[in-house]
Design a protein around this motif. Sequence first.
Motif, PDB file in Angstrom:
ATOM      1  N   TYR A 137       0.848  -1.195   0.000  1.00  0.00           N
ATOM      2  CA  TYR A 137       0.000   0.000   0.000  1.00  0.00           C
ATOM      3  C   TYR A 137       0.885   1.247   0.000  1.00  0.00           C
ATOM      4  O   TYR A 137       2.108   1.154  -0.052  1.00  0.00           O
ATOM      5  CB  TYR A 137      -0.965  -0.049   1.189  1.00  0.00           C
ATOM      6  N   LEU A 138       0.297   2.423   0.049  1.00  0.00           N
ATOM      7  CA  LEU A 138       1.035   3.645  -0.261  1.00  0.00           C
ATOM      8  C   LEU A 138       2.309   3.816   0.569  1.00  0.00           C
ATOM      9  O   LEU A 138       3.379   4.092   0.013  1.00  0.00           O
ATOM     10  CB  LEU A 138       0.138   4.871  -0.074  1.00  0.00           C
ATOM     11  N   LEU A 139       2.220   3.681   1.887  1.00  0.00           N
ATOM     12  CA  LEU A 139       3.405   3.894   2.717  1.00  0.00           C
ATOM     13  C   LEU A 139       4.467   2.842   2.430  1.00  0.00           C
ATOM     14  O   LEU A 139       5.667   3.121   2.454  1.00  0.00           O
ATOM     15  CB  LEU A 139       3.019   3.907   4.199  1.00  0.00           C
ATOM     16  N   SER A 140       4.013   1.621   2.153  1.00  0.00           N
ATOM     17  CA  SER A 140       4.928   0.555   1.751  1.00  0.00           C
ATOM     18  C   SER A 140       5.567   0.872   0.403  1.00  0.00           C
ATOM     19  O   SER A 140       6.754   0.580   0.176  1.00  0.00           O
ATOM     20  CB  SER A 140       4.144  -0.764   1.690  1.00  0.00           C
ATOM     21  N   GLN A 141       4.806   1.461  -0.506  1.00  0.00           N
ATOM     22  CA  GLN A 141       5.349   1.841  -1.820  1.00  0.00           C
ATOM     23  C   GLN A 141       6.449   2.892  -1.676  1.00  0.00           C
ATOM     24  O   GLN A 141       7.446   2.857  -2.406  1.00  0.00           O
ATOM     25  CB  GLN A 141       4.225   2.377  -2.709  1.00  0.00           C
ATOM     26  N   PHE A 142       6.259   3.833  -0.753  1.00  0.00           N
ATOM     27  CA  PHE A 142       7.301   4.832  -0.529  1.00  0.00           C
ATOM     28  C   PHE A 142       8.569   4.196   0.024  1.00  0.00           C
ATOM     29  O   PHE A 142       9.685   4.621  -0.287  1.00  0.00           O
ATOM     30  CB  PHE A 142       6.800   5.932   0.411  1.00  0.00           C
ATOM     31  N   LEU A 143       8.431   3.144   0.839  1.00  0.00           N
ATOM     32  CA  LEU A 143       9.594   2.488   1.425  1.00  0.00           C
ATOM     33  C   LEU A 143      10.409   1.710   0.402  1.00  0.00           C
ATOM     34  O   LEU A 143      11.617   1.537   0.569  1.00  0.00           O
ATOM     35  CB  LEU A 143       9.145   1.527   2.536  1.00  0.00           C
ATOM     36  N   SER A 144       9.773   1.239  -0.656  1.00  0.00           N
ATOM     37  CA  SER A 144      10.423   0.332  -1.601  1.00  0.00           C
ATOM     38  C   SER A 144      11.119   1.070  -2.742  1.00  0.00           C
ATOM     39  O   SER A 144      10.491   1.855  -3.449  1.00  0.00           O
ATOM     40  CB  SER A 144       9.379  -0.612  -2.196  1.00  0.00           C
TER      41      SER A 144
END
Length: 417
Positions: free
Chosen positions: A170-177
């Motif tokens: 999800y969005l916050l996970s996408q920023f981390l990757s």
Amino acid sequence: MIETPLTLPCGHTLANRIGKAAMTEGLADAQDRPTVAHQRLYRTWAEGGAALLLTGNIMIDRRYLERAGNVVAEDAAIVAPMRQWADATHAGGSTLWAQISHPGRQCPRLVNRTPMAPSAVQLEIAGNFGRPREATEADIQDVIRRFAATAGWMKAAGLDGVQVHAAHGYLLSQFLSPRTNQRTDGWGGSLENRARLLMEVVAAVRTAVGPSYPVAVKLNSSDFVKGGFTLGECLQVVQWLGEAGIDLLEVSGGTYEQLEFFKPQAEIRDSTRVREAMFLQYAAAIKGVARMPIMVTGGFRTRAGMEAALTSGDTDLIGLARPFCVQPDFPKQLFAGTVDRLAVDEDRLVLGTGFWGPNSRSPTLRALNNQVQAGWYYHQIERLGAGLAPEPACTPLRALMAHFSADFFRAMRRKFA
């Protein structure tokens, strides 16, 4: 040991060591509000004996949903219906925490054909998802504000805590990757920059709810895809989250492109099967740097496995999800000693093996197998929400068709409401 209470850093105490992890319910009305079905469902689960129930995605922005049927919290009007949901859960004897979330690019076309993401990177399983647009600085600041506002409304509604969803792509996970975050500004590049949105969201949420209210984070131990978020990066983020003072960390893994948490037992490595929980080996490393209690979700099926994980110190809380759909009272049965193994058989919920299986080289077939499983469990959730018993005899093919038709109906109802 599963009956032992757990006190969190903020002072909140959970009555035992079993928590229901978040599962998307799809039960909201056409205006994205909670319904009586949520109340029935969560009272049933609460009466089952788990100390903690986490809601499915409470979305922070009506434009971007994980699926039609999500509850959305965009203004204070959400407080009254959420209070009814919380009251029903409390009447059953459990605490209720809201999982607050933004799907980013994992927003289906039926909801939004141009979702928002850190970068304009298309999902591998592109058929159901539009090409995302890159978030602007204004978008990012709006996301931070929305997470904080939603957390405040959940507290006002009488929910007992919030969980910030930073896992599963999800969005916050996408920023981390680094695979999905290809930005060159202050929100991309180094791990510190990629983690900046999560850390600012956590800080804003804590400001909104105060120091004595539980704030949790769900975080991937790894994305399990080439070029994605890694365990080494996870360990550093966990240290930063500890410094930020979160109260509970749920360890999971995978994204829509690699759904580790939907793997059937037949596809799980023998080493993982022995330890039962699929993310426990990662949790052991995370515990080495964590300042907060850990909840591991995914794969637990026996009391012996749960007790061993708690006794080893690799986890502090046992997270379960799918077993609640078929045995909603299993925590009480575990505590009473009337069952020691959960009756969940994921191996039959697949289209086939090899080329047709969930580990197929075909992204389309992997996605279909994931949707077969998802649809089967959605069917059980809908029955419980209607006050009916689970239907374990439902076939995988019937579940798949029900999943497609139900999501299409909800999307159309919402569009024309």
